[in-house]
Design a protein around this motif. Structure first.
Motif, PDB file in Angstrom:
ATOM      1  N   LEU A 183      22.329  36.136  35.169  1.00  0.00           N
ATOM      2  CA  LEU A 183      21.034  35.810  34.576  1.00  0.00           C
ATOM      3  C   LEU A 183      20.113  35.157  35.598  1.00  0.00           C
ATOM      4  O   LEU A 183      18.914  35.461  35.654  1.00  0.00           O
ATOM      5  N   ALA A 184      20.667  34.264  36.418  1.00  0.00           N
ATOM      6  CA  ALA A 184      19.851  33.623  37.459  1.00  0.00           C
ATOM      7  C   ALA A 184      19.373  34.654  38.480  1.00  0.00           C
ATOM      8  O   ALA A 184      18.221  34.629  38.922  1.00  0.00           O
ATOM      9  N   LEU A 185      20.269  35.570  38.843  1.00  0.00           N
ATOM     10  CA  LEU A 185      19.912  36.614  39.805  1.00  0.00           C
ATOM     11  C   LEU A 185      18.739  37.441  39.295  1.00  0.00           C
ATOM     12  O   LEU A 185      17.783  37.719  40.028  1.00  0.00           O
ATOM     13  N   ARG A 186      18.801  37.797  38.034  1.00  0.00           N
ATOM     14  CA  ARG A 186      17.763  38.658  37.459  1.00  0.00           C
ATOM     15  C   ARG A 186      16.466  37.920  37.185  1.00  0.00           C
ATOM     16  O   ARG A 186      15.377  38.426  37.480  1.00  0.00           O
ATOM     17  N   ILE A 190      12.054  37.011  41.937  1.00  0.00           N
ATOM     18  CA  ILE A 190      11.057  38.054  41.737  1.00  0.00           C
ATOM     19  C   ILE A 190      11.458  39.357  42.426  1.00  0.00           C
ATOM     20  O   ILE A 190      10.952  40.428  42.098  1.00  0.00           O
ATOM     21  N   LEU A 191      12.411  39.271  43.355  1.00  0.00           N
ATOM     22  CA  LEU A 191      12.842  40.435  44.109  1.00  0.00           C
ATOM     23  C   LEU A 191      13.419  41.531  43.220  1.00  0.00           C
ATOM     24  O   LEU A 191      13.152  42.716  43.425  1.00  0.00           O
ATOM     25  N   PHE A 192      14.231  41.161  42.203  1.00  0.00           N
ATOM     26  CA  PHE A 192      15.001  42.162  41.473  1.00  0.00           C
ATOM     27  C   PHE A 192      14.320  42.690  40.211  1.00  0.00           C
ATOM     28  O   PHE A 192      14.396  43.884  39.920  1.00  0.00           O
ATOM     29  N   GLU A 193      13.689  41.834  39.444  1.00  0.00           N
ATOM     30  CA  GLU A 193      13.209  42.270  38.131  1.00  0.00           C
ATOM     31  C   GLU A 193      12.256  43.470  38.189  1.00  0.00           C
ATOM     32  O   GLU A 193      12.355  44.370  37.344  1.00  0.00           O
ATOM     33  N   PRO A 194      11.338  43.569  39.144  1.00  0.00           N
ATOM     34  CA  PRO A 194      10.478  44.772  39.189  1.00  0.00           C
ATOM     35  C   PRO A 194      11.249  46.063  39.457  1.00  0.00           C
ATOM     36  O   PRO A 194      10.743  47.147  39.161  1.00  0.00           O
ATOM     37  N   LEU A 195      12.457  45.940  40.030  1.00  0.00           N
ATOM     38  CA  LEU A 195      13.264  47.128  40.342  1.00  0.00           C
ATOM     39  C   LEU A 195      14.343  47.392  39.304  1.00  0.00           C
ATOM     40  O   LEU A 195      15.054  48.401  39.399  1.00  0.00           O
ATOM     41  N   TRP A 196      14.466  46.516  38.335  1.00  0.00           N
ATOM     42  CA  TRP A 196      15.599  46.557  37.389  1.00  0.00           C
ATOM     43  C   TRP A 196      15.291  47.508  36.229  1.00  0.00           C
ATOM     44  O   TRP A 196      15.156  47.111  35.081  1.00  0.00           O
ATOM     45  N   ASN A 197      15.199  48.801  36.533  1.00  0.00           N
ATOM     46  CA  ASN A 197      14.822  49.781  35.516  1.00  0.00           C
ATOM     47  C   ASN A 197      15.195  51.179  35.983  1.00  0.00           C
ATOM     48  O   ASN A 197      15.678  51.381  37.105  1.00  0.00           O
ATOM     49  N   ALA A 198      14.952  52.151  35.124  1.00  0.00           N
ATOM     50  CA  ALA A 198      15.356  53.527  35.389  1.00  0.00           C
ATOM     51  C   ALA A 198      14.635  54.146  36.576  1.00  0.00           C
ATOM     52  O   ALA A 198      15.146  55.081  37.201  1.00  0.00           O
ATOM     53  N   ALA A 199      13.471  53.641  36.918  1.00  0.00           N
ATOM     54  CA  ALA A 199      12.736  54.208  38.045  1.00  0.00           C
ATOM     55  C   ALA A 199      13.422  53.911  39.371  1.00  0.00           C
ATOM     56  O   ALA A 199      13.258  54.680  40.338  1.00  0.00           O
ATOM     57  N   HIS A 200      14.214  52.819  39.430  1.00  0.00           N
ATOM     58  CA  HIS A 200      14.789  52.406  40.700  1.00  0.00           C
ATOM     59  C   HIS A 200      16.319  52.331  40.699  1.00  0.00           C
ATOM     60  O   HIS A 200      16.919  52.244  41.767  1.00  0.00           O
ATOM     61  N   LEU A 238      29.091  41.968  29.192  1.00  0.00           N
ATOM     62  CA  LEU A 238      28.586  42.147  30.557  1.00  0.00           C
ATOM     63  C   LEU A 238      27.481  43.192  30.589  1.00  0.00           C
ATOM     64  O   LEU A 238      26.444  43.004  31.240  1.00  0.00           O
ATOM     65  N   LEU A 239      27.690  44.300  29.889  1.00  0.00           N
ATOM     66  CA  LEU A 239      26.654  45.344  29.831  1.00  0.00           C
ATOM     67  C   LEU A 239      25.360  44.783  29.255  1.00  0.00           C
ATOM     68  O   LEU A 239      24.264  45.063  29.764  1.00  0.00           O
ATOM     69  N   ALA A 240      25.476  44.007  28.185  1.00  0.00           N
ATOM     70  CA  ALA A 240      24.280  43.454  27.548  1.00  0.00           C
ATOM     71  C   ALA A 240      23.519  42.528  28.494  1.00  0.00           C
ATOM     72  O   ALA A 240      22.286  42.541  28.527  1.00  0.00           O
ATOM     73  N   LEU A 241      24.237  41.737  29.290  1.00  0.00           N
ATOM     74  CA  LEU A 241      23.572  40.837  30.230  1.00  0.00           C
ATOM     75  C   LEU A 241      22.882  41.611  31.350  1.00  0.00           C
ATOM     76  O   LEU A 241      21.821  41.210  31.829  1.00  0.00           O
ATOM     77  N   VAL A 242      23.488  42.715  31.775  1.00  0.00           N
ATOM     78  CA  VAL A 242      22.863  43.551  32.800  1.00  0.00           C
ATOM     79  C   VAL A 242      21.597  44.201  32.270  1.00  0.00           C
ATOM     80  O   VAL A 242      20.574  44.273  32.960  1.00  0.00           O
ATOM     81  N   ALA A 243      21.640  44.669  31.028  1.00  0.00           N
ATOM     82  CA  ALA A 243      20.576  45.530  30.512  1.00  0.00           C
ATOM     83  C   ALA A 243      19.515  44.808  29.700  1.00  0.00           C
ATOM     84  O   ALA A 243      18.464  45.390  29.406  1.00  0.00           O
TER      85      ALA A 243
END
Length: 479
Positions: A183-186, A190-200, A238-243
């Motif tokens: 959760l802290a990582l995500r 700011i580095l990860f959240e804009p990339l955390w999706n199907a486009a990337h 774990l899946l729920a926390l990732v997604a």
């Protein structure tokens, strides 16, 4: 109601979980001055022990399972313990338990570490003895049923005495430091959240591999299997926390609301998107081990391995496959999440002979807690024959990054949160039921297809069909 409890009752106090986790965790918290000075701990089980015998039992467990450097003040901790024998299936004895607990100054927490079949009679006994008042919290250890129907029966029984805001359902994976670090990582970078999706992101892998076999859990495991023992709770959490989407705040309601949305968005698993297996005799780290049928002493159709391909059908994850894999008698013990990013759309280095690999984020949960991000870098040189690129790891070894911090057992955090009334890392009823609904559909599909486990050799990564499940999409399991 916000309070820090001054009474804790442990049902199943002579069981394996109490010995390995609960008593050591409570003693470690006491060693660090984190338990309320007036907290009294009452153990209860069928065993006919007095206070002295239970304290001796606890001392042996602490000496076996708690590191010596965290046992300071153990005598003071043992003095917190008392014991009351109880047959949880009858009303007789609950009033004696209530007398032993006494009247809490602030509040009482009850931890049920018993078979699910005992939950309902235990609740009746607690009501009978008046141990269900507004200052009482109820904590439930898994398994919470064997399917959606039995889970609802258990939850209904508990809800008859305790409202949802006073029910704490444990999934100990949520207490692990690296799981929370996800959760802290995500949400703190700011580095990860804009990339955390199907486009990337191309795909996600979640692996929970164990080297052990039945390890004394013969009756329970053969009734449960890998799908219900590991996927239904730990892996789906774990899946729920990732997604999950970013919650509005880090509190119990906001975090669990977002997890439920993910679980309800899971696509039903289609035929051909699961592989099951059962281990046979082989070798683990050079030591010969028997097969499941030999350990069990009979032929069984229970799966000890399962691999699943699924999708989260929402805006963020549309088209991104999630590959889940768990099994016993694997080559190594490892729990990890692998986030495979997409490759860059165009390589300016291709004309120079350089090959580019996609970035990959690996979050190790156990046995080692670490985060590794693979990045492309240029190999040093004058490049007269072309540019060479290589994937290099950027490692964050959590124990090294926080060398001065105490590494805690997951139950330490969860027990402390229970005593203080923080439900953020506990599982809500609608989460449990959404998980079971998805799992039940998979099991129904197996029955309809007549699917039985394929055999695999102990010390391997499961049936070859599990490799094919990923490879037909061009994906290789991370090993």
């Amino acid at each position: 109601m916000s309070f820090t409890a001054d009474r804790l009752v442990l049902f199943g106090a002579t069981g394996d979980l109490a010995q390995r986790m609960l008593l050591p965790s409570l003693c470690a918290l006491d060693h660090d001055g984190l338990l309320a000075p007036d907290l009294k701990i009452v153990g209860t089980a069928r065993s006919d022990l007095d206070d002295g015998a239970f304290r001796n039992f606890a001392r042996e467990a602490l000496e076996k399972y708690l590191p010596a450097n965290r046992r300071g003040g153990m005598a003071d901790f043992l003095n917190r313990l008392t014991y009351q024998p109880l047959d949880a299936t009858t009303l007789e004895g609950y009033e004696d338990l209530a007398a032993r607990v006494g009247e809490p100054a602030r509040g009482l927490c009850i931890f049920l570490s018993t078979a699910p079949s005992l939950f309902e009679p235990t609740i009746r006994g607690l009501q009978h003895a008046g141990l269900d008042g507004p200052n009482v919290r109820m904590c439930l250890e898994k398994p919470l049923g064997t399917d959606l129907e039995t889970s609802r029966e258990i939850n209904d029984a508990v809800a008859a005495a305790f409202p949802e805001e006073r029910i704490f359902r444990i999934d100990h994976y949520l207490g692990k430091e690296t799981v929370q670090n996800l959760l802290a990582l995500r949400f703190a970078n700011i580095l990860f959240e804009p990339l955390w999706n199907a486009a990337h992101i191309e795909h996600v892998q979640i692996t929970v591999a164990e080297t052990v076999g039945l390890e004394g859990r013969v009756a329970f495991y053969d009734d449960a299997g890998a799908l219900r023992d590991m996927v239904q709770n730990h892996m789906l959490q774990l899946l729920a926390l990732v997604a999950m989407e970013p919650p509005g705040s880090f509190d119990a309601t906001a975090v669990r609301d977002e997890k439920v949305k993910v679980l309800r968005s899971l696509r039903p698993v289609a035929e051909g998107e699961t592989v099951t297996g059962q281990y046979r005799a082989g070798a683990i780290q050079g030591e010969a081990v028997p097969g499941y049928d030999e350990e069990l002493g009979k032929v069984s159709d229970t799966e000890t391995f399962v691999a699943i391909k699924t999708h989260v059908d929402n805006w963020r994850w549309k088209g991104v496959p999630f590959y889940l894999r768990t099994g016993k008698r694997m080559p190594e013990r490892v729990t990890e999440i692998v986030v495979q990013f997409r490759c860059i759309p165009h390589s300016i280095f291709e004309g120079k002979g350089a090959k580019v690999q996609a970035n990959k984020l690996v979050i190790g949960i156990q046995p080692e807690e670490n985060i590794t991000l693979s990045l492309m870098a240029k190999v040093p040189g004058l490049d007269r024959e072309g540019i060479r690129l290589r994937s290099v790891p950027l490692n964050i070894a959590m124990p090294h990054a926080f060398s001065g911090a105490v590494r805690r057992i997951a139950y330490e955090r969860l027990l402390l949160d229970l005593l203080e009334g923080d439900q953020t890392l506990f599982v809500r009823r609608d989460e449990v039921e959404a998980q079971w609904e998805w799992i039940d559909a998979i099991r129904a599909g197996w029955t309809a297809q007549g699917l039985t486990p394929r055999t695999y050799t102990s010390g391997s990564w499961g049936p070859s069909a599990a490799i094919a499940l990923a490879e037909r999409d061009g994906v290789t399991w991370h090993e």
